[in-house]
Write a protein that holds these residues in place. Structure first.
Motif, PDB file in Angstrom:
ATOM      1  N   GLU A 162       0.801  -1.214  -0.079  1.00 32.17           N
ATOM      2  CA  GLU A 162       0.043   0.008   0.015  1.00 32.17           C
ATOM      3  C   GLU A 162       0.700   1.131   0.263  1.00 32.17           C
ATOM      4  O   GLU A 162       0.464   1.980  -0.798  1.00 32.17           O
ATOM      5  CB  GLU A 162      -0.787  -0.081   1.128  1.00 32.17           C
ATOM      6  CG  GLU A 162      -2.081  -1.052   1.125  1.00 32.17           C
ATOM      7  CD  GLU A 162      -2.942  -1.078   2.566  1.00 32.17           C
ATOM      8  OE1 GLU A 162      -2.683  -0.425   3.426  1.00 32.17           O
ATOM      9  OE2 GLU A 162      -3.795  -1.873   2.443  1.00 32.17           O
ATOM     10  N   ASN A 163       1.935   1.251   0.709  1.00 37.49           N
ATOM     11  CA  ASN A 163       2.756   2.475   0.726  1.00 37.49           C
ATOM     12  C   ASN A 163       3.555   2.551  -0.264  1.00 37.49           C
ATOM     13  O   ASN A 163       3.675   3.672  -0.756  1.00 37.49           O
ATOM     14  CB  ASN A 163       3.790   2.346   1.890  1.00 37.49           C
ATOM     15  CG  ASN A 163       3.243   2.527   3.281  1.00 37.49           C
ATOM     16  OD1 ASN A 163       2.169   3.026   3.709  1.00 37.49           O
ATOM     17  ND2 ASN A 163       3.968   1.741   4.132  1.00 37.49           N
ATOM     18  N   LEU A 164       3.946   1.518  -1.230  1.00 36.84           N
ATOM     19  CA  LEU A 164       4.339   1.695  -2.353  1.00 36.84           C
ATOM     20  C   LEU A 164       3.652   2.113  -3.501  1.00 36.84           C
ATOM     21  O   LEU A 164       3.922   2.965  -4.232  1.00 36.84           O
ATOM     22  CB  LEU A 164       5.251   0.239  -3.098  1.00 36.84           C
ATOM     23  CG  LEU A 164       6.113   0.392  -4.030  1.00 36.84           C
ATOM     24  CD1 LEU A 164       7.026   1.301  -3.995  1.00 36.84           C
ATOM     25  CD2 LEU A 164       6.324  -1.251  -4.359  1.00 36.84           C
ATOM     26  N   ALA A 165       2.375   1.654  -3.230  1.00 39.73           N
ATOM     27  CA  ALA A 165       1.497   2.235  -4.369  1.00 39.73           C
ATOM     28  C   ALA A 165       1.234   3.624  -4.255  1.00 39.73           C
ATOM     29  O   ALA A 165       1.066   4.302  -5.145  1.00 39.73           O
ATOM     30  CB  ALA A 165       0.111   1.523  -4.229  1.00 39.73           C
ATOM     31  N   LYS A 166       0.972   4.289  -3.066  1.00 35.19           N
ATOM     32  CA  LYS A 166       0.842   5.689  -2.566  1.00 35.19           C
ATOM     33  C   LYS A 166       2.187   6.499  -3.040  1.00 35.19           C
ATOM     34  O   LYS A 166       1.994   7.471  -3.864  1.00 35.19           O
ATOM     35  CB  LYS A 166       0.598   5.842  -1.102  1.00 35.19           C
ATOM     36  CG  LYS A 166      -0.716   5.217  -0.538  1.00 35.19           C
ATOM     37  CD  LYS A 166      -0.582   5.701   0.861  1.00 35.19           C
ATOM     38  CE  LYS A 166      -2.074   4.929   1.574  1.00 35.19           C
ATOM     39  NZ  LYS A 166      -1.749   5.137   3.129  1.00 35.19           N
ATOM     40  N   MET A 167       3.256   5.862  -2.741  1.00 32.33           N
ATOM     41  CA  MET A 167       4.609   6.452  -3.350  1.00 32.33           C
ATOM     42  C   MET A 167       4.434   6.534  -5.213  1.00 32.33           C
ATOM     43  O   MET A 167       4.764   7.706  -5.425  1.00 32.33           O
ATOM     44  CB  MET A 167       5.739   5.705  -2.805  1.00 32.33           C
ATOM     45  CG  MET A 167       6.822   6.710  -2.952  1.00 32.33           C
ATOM     46  SD  MET A 167       8.164   5.688  -2.179  1.00 32.33           S
ATOM     47  CE  MET A 167       7.958   5.630  -0.480  1.00 32.33           C
ATOM     48  N   LYS A 168       3.997   5.572  -5.699  1.00 34.53           N
ATOM     49  CA  LYS A 168       4.102   5.574  -7.131  1.00 34.53           C
ATOM     50  C   LYS A 168       3.070   6.476  -7.574  1.00 34.53           C
ATOM     51  O   LYS A 168       3.324   7.449  -8.594  1.00 34.53           O
ATOM     52  CB  LYS A 168       3.603   4.257  -7.823  1.00 34.53           C
ATOM     53  CG  LYS A 168       5.051   3.080  -7.433  1.00 34.53           C
ATOM     54  CD  LYS A 168       4.558   1.797  -8.084  1.00 34.53           C
ATOM     55  CE  LYS A 168       5.851   0.940  -8.128  1.00 34.53           C
ATOM     56  NZ  LYS A 168       5.636  -0.539  -8.528  1.00 34.53           N
ATOM     57  N   LYS A 169       1.688   6.668  -6.842  1.00 36.18           N
ATOM     58  CA  LYS A 169       0.951   7.644  -7.267  1.00 36.18           C
ATOM     59  C   LYS A 169       1.407   9.120  -7.151  1.00 36.18           C
ATOM     60  O   LYS A 169       1.276   9.896  -7.925  1.00 36.18           O
ATOM     61  CB  LYS A 169      -0.379   7.746  -6.312  1.00 36.18           C
ATOM     62  CG  LYS A 169      -1.455   8.579  -6.783  1.00 36.18           C
ATOM     63  CD  LYS A 169      -2.798   8.207  -5.902  1.00 36.18           C
ATOM     64  CE  LYS A 169      -3.583   9.211  -6.378  1.00 36.18           C
ATOM     65  NZ  LYS A 169      -4.875   9.198  -5.395  1.00 36.18           N
TER      66      LYS A 169
END
Length: 94
Positions: free
Chosen positions: A53-60
């Motif tokens: 989830e953190n990685l997805a937020k960072m990519k966004k």
């Protein structure tokens, strides 16, 4: 004499109910080990989910910054690109 015999029977039954066999210890130890392994697996899965989830937020956030940077010029664009590069580097570490 009857009282002594009755007391002996009560004591022998009581000692049997409190006795722990080696088999019971093995069983309880195995159950505890299984419970610990299950708990550890659940914790690992939750950690992985949180990190994804953190990685997805960072990519966004990186995508949004790239879009904003494309609309900037000069020094502002350079700052955005530096921030994007730092975030991309951070996201690869995870």
């Amino acid at each position: 004499m009857r009282h002594i015999a009755a007391a002996f029977v009560v004591l022998s039954l009581a000692s049997q109910s409190f006795a722990t066999s080696a088999e019971e210890v093995k069983t309880k130890t195995a159950e505890a080990a299984t419970a610990a392994a299950d708990y550890t697996k659940e914790q690992k899965e939750q950690f992985q989910k949180d990190m994804e989830e953190n990685l997805a937020k960072m990519k966004k956030e990186i995508a949004e910054m790239k879009e904003a940077a494309s609309k900037k010029t000069g020094e502002a664009k350079t700052e955005y690109k530096e921030q994007i590069a730092a975030l991309e580097k951070k996201s690869r570490k995870k």
